[in-house]
Motif scaffolding. Structure first.
Motif, PDB file in Angstrom:
ATOM      1  N   SER A  36       0.842  -1.186   0.000  1.00 37.83           N
ATOM      2  CA  SER A  36       0.000   0.000   0.000  1.00 37.83           C
ATOM      3  C   SER A  36       0.870   1.226   0.000  1.00 37.83           C
ATOM      4  O   SER A  36       1.980   1.223   0.486  1.00 37.83           O
ATOM      5  CB  SER A  36      -0.884  -0.014   1.246  1.00 37.83           C
ATOM      6  OG  SER A  36      -1.406   1.263   1.476  1.00 37.83           O
ATOM      7  N   SER A  40      -2.303   6.418   0.267  1.00 39.59           N
ATOM      8  CA  SER A  40      -2.374   7.274  -0.915  1.00 39.59           C
ATOM      9  C   SER A  40      -2.948   6.477  -2.081  1.00 39.59           C
ATOM     10  O   SER A  40      -3.355   5.341  -1.941  1.00 39.59           O
ATOM     11  CB  SER A  40      -0.989   7.822  -1.242  1.00 39.59           C
ATOM     12  OG  SER A  40      -0.111   6.760  -1.512  1.00 39.59           O
ATOM     13  N   ASP A  41      -2.956   7.083  -3.248  1.00 39.52           N
ATOM     14  CA  ASP A  41      -3.609   6.476  -4.402  1.00 39.52           C
ATOM     15  C   ASP A  41      -2.690   5.579  -5.220  1.00 39.52           C
ATOM     16  O   ASP A  41      -3.018   5.230  -6.334  1.00 39.52           O
ATOM     17  CB  ASP A  41      -4.198   7.569  -5.282  1.00 39.52           C
ATOM     18  CG  ASP A  41      -3.120   8.503  -5.803  1.00 39.52           C
ATOM     19  OD1 ASP A  41      -1.994   8.458  -5.273  1.00 39.52           O
ATOM     20  OD2 ASP A  41      -3.411   9.261  -6.731  1.00 39.52           O
ATOM     21  N   HIS A  42      -1.554   5.192  -4.703  1.00 40.87           N
ATOM     22  CA  HIS A  42      -0.649   4.329  -5.451  1.00 40.87           C
ATOM     23  C   HIS A  42      -0.344   3.053  -4.665  1.00 40.87           C
ATOM     24  O   HIS A  42      -0.612   2.964  -3.485  1.00 40.87           O
ATOM     25  CB  HIS A  42       0.650   5.065  -5.792  1.00 40.87           C
ATOM     26  CG  HIS A  42       1.458   5.412  -4.572  1.00 40.87           C
ATOM     27  ND1 HIS A  42       1.316   6.599  -3.924  1.00 40.87           N
ATOM     28  CD2 HIS A  42       2.386   4.710  -3.899  1.00 40.87           C
ATOM     29  CE1 HIS A  42       2.140   6.625  -2.894  1.00 40.87           C
ATOM     30  NE2 HIS A  42       2.794   5.484  -2.855  1.00 40.87           N
ATOM     31  N   GLN A  43       0.230   2.099  -5.373  1.00 37.88           N
ATOM     32  CA  GLN A  43       0.643   0.825  -4.780  1.00 37.88           C
ATOM     33  C   GLN A  43       2.164   0.797  -4.697  1.00 37.88           C
ATOM     34  O   GLN A  43       2.847   1.358  -5.543  1.00 37.88           O
ATOM     35  CB  GLN A  43       0.197  -0.343  -5.669  1.00 37.88           C
ATOM     36  CG  GLN A  43      -1.282  -0.391  -5.936  1.00 37.88           C
ATOM     37  CD  GLN A  43      -2.051  -0.914  -4.751  1.00 37.88           C
ATOM     38  OE1 GLN A  43      -1.567  -1.774  -4.034  1.00 37.88           O
ATOM     39  NE2 GLN A  43      -3.245  -0.396  -4.549  1.00 37.88           N
ATOM     40  N   GLU A  82       8.164   5.206 -10.857  1.00 34.49           N
ATOM     41  CA  GLU A  82       6.732   5.453 -10.959  1.00 34.49           C
ATOM     42  C   GLU A  82       6.237   4.771 -12.218  1.00 34.49           C
ATOM     43  O   GLU A  82       6.913   4.780 -13.252  1.00 34.49           O
ATOM     44  CB  GLU A  82       6.430   6.946 -11.021  1.00 34.49           C
ATOM     45  CG  GLU A  82       6.724   7.679  -9.737  1.00 34.49           C
ATOM     46  CD  GLU A  82       6.271   9.130  -9.783  1.00 34.49           C
ATOM     47  OE1 GLU A  82       6.975   9.963  -9.190  1.00 34.49           O
ATOM     48  OE2 GLU A  82       5.247   9.421 -10.414  1.00 34.49           O
ATOM     49  N   ARG A  84       2.336   3.521 -14.299  1.00 36.36           N
ATOM     50  CA  ARG A  84       0.870   3.583 -14.339  1.00 36.36           C
ATOM     51  C   ARG A  84       0.391   2.473 -15.260  1.00 36.36           C
ATOM     52  O   ARG A  84       0.936   2.251 -16.346  1.00 36.36           O
ATOM     53  CB  ARG A  84       0.429   4.942 -14.885  1.00 36.36           C
ATOM     54  CG  ARG A  84      -1.043   5.101 -15.036  1.00 36.36           C
ATOM     55  CD  ARG A  84      -1.650   5.667 -13.780  1.00 36.36           C
ATOM     56  NE  ARG A  84      -3.119   5.687 -13.935  1.00 36.36           N
ATOM     57  CZ  ARG A  84      -3.951   5.361 -12.988  1.00 36.36           C
ATOM     58  NH1 ARG A  84      -3.510   5.006 -11.813  1.00 36.36           N
ATOM     59  NH2 ARG A  84      -5.237   5.396 -13.181  1.00 36.36           N
ATOM     60  N   THR A  86      -3.169   1.007 -16.983  1.00 39.42           N
ATOM     61  CA  THR A  86      -4.598   1.256 -17.213  1.00 39.42           C
ATOM     62  C   THR A  86      -5.142   0.120 -18.073  1.00 39.42           C
ATOM     63  O   THR A  86      -4.495  -0.339 -19.014  1.00 39.42           O
ATOM     64  CB  THR A  86      -4.848   2.595 -17.928  1.00 39.42           C
ATOM     65  OG1 THR A  86      -4.108   2.614 -19.137  1.00 39.42           O
ATOM     66  CG2 THR A  86      -4.434   3.767 -17.063  1.00 39.42           C
ATOM     67  N   THR A 103      -4.206   1.275 -11.891  1.00 39.27           N
ATOM     68  CA  THR A 103      -3.553   1.791 -10.691  1.00 39.27           C
ATOM     69  C   THR A 103      -2.207   2.397 -11.056  1.00 39.27           C
ATOM     70  O   THR A 103      -1.757   2.304 -12.201  1.00 39.27           O
ATOM     71  CB  THR A 103      -3.373   0.672  -9.649  1.00 39.27           C
ATOM     72  OG1 THR A 103      -2.921   1.246  -8.420  1.00 39.27           O
ATOM     73  CG2 THR A 103      -2.380  -0.366 -10.111  1.00 39.27           C
ATOM     74  N   SER A 104      -1.582   2.985 -10.095  1.00 42.18           N
ATOM     75  CA  SER A 104      -0.211   3.469 -10.284  1.00 42.18           C
ATOM     76  C   SER A 104       0.672   2.831  -9.223  1.00 42.18           C
ATOM     77  O   SER A 104       0.207   2.423  -8.155  1.00 42.18           O
ATOM     78  CB  SER A 104      -0.161   4.997 -10.191  1.00 42.18           C
ATOM     79  OG  SER A 104      -0.570   5.425  -8.926  1.00 42.18           O
TER      80      SER A 104
END
Length: 149
Positions: A36, A40-43, A82, A84, A86, A103-104
Motif C-alpha cells: 500500500s 495514498s492512491d498508489h501501490q 513510478e 501507471r 490502465t 492503478t499506479s
C-alpha cells in the motif's frame, strides 16, 4: 525532499546482516498483493534486491505496465520509480468484474555512494522492471599487492 512514504535505503556496503539497511518496508509490502502507498492512491510494487560481484539488481513487479508508462528518476541519491497501468473495457462491453483495476505504482530508494549513478540501466520484460545498479570502482573489492623490498 518530502515523501508520503518511507523510501528504502540501498547500500552495497557489507554491513551485517546484509547489503540493505533494515527497514520494515519490504516485509509490509509483501504482506499484501502489492503493498500500500500508506493510504495514498498508489501501490508499492514488490521488489527484490540482489547483490552480485558487479553491483545490485533490483527487480520490481509491475504487472500490466508498458515501458512508456514507467518513469525512473534519480535526484541526488534518491531513485524514484513510478508507473501507471490502465486497463480498458473493449468498446461496447461493460465491466462486470475487475480484480486488477487501473492503478499506479510508486517506490523510492536511497542509494549509497557506492552505486555508480552514471551506469544505472533498466529493462522491462514480462511485467518485471529490472534495474542494474553497478558498484562504483571505489566500492569494488580488490586485492592489494604487497611489494617485496
Amino acid at each position: 525532499m518530502k515523501f508520503d512514504f518511507q523510501p528504502v535505503r540501498i547500500s552495497v556496503l557489507r554491513v551485517p546482516p546484509g547489503p540493505i539497511e533494515p527497514t520494515t518496508e519490504p516485509r509490509r509490502a509483501r504482506s499484501t498483493a502489492w503493498g500500500s502507498g500508506h493510504g495514498s492512491d498508489h501501490q508499492n510494487p514488490q521488489v527484490d534486491i540482489h547483490e552480485g560481484p558487479d553491483g545490485l539488481i533490483l527487480e520490481a513487479d509491475l504487472p500490466g505496465v508498458s515501458d512508456d508508462s514507467v518513469t525512473i528518476q534519480l535526484e541526488d541519491n534518491i531513485l524514484n520509480l513510478e508507473a501507471r497501468v490502465t486497463f480498458s473495457v473493449p468498446e461496447g462491453a461493460v465491466a462486470l468484474h475487475e480484480e486488477f483495476p487501473s492503478t499506479s505504482f510508486k517506490r523510492s530508494f536511497i542509494l549509497s555512494d557506492e552505486v555508480d549513478r552514471s551506469r544505472i540501466s533498466a529493462e522491462l520484460k514480462n511485467g518485471v522492471l529490472r534495474l542494474f545498479l553497478p558498484k562504483a570502482d571505489r566500492a569494488r573489492t580488490r586485492r592489494i599487492e604487497i611489494k617485496m623490498s
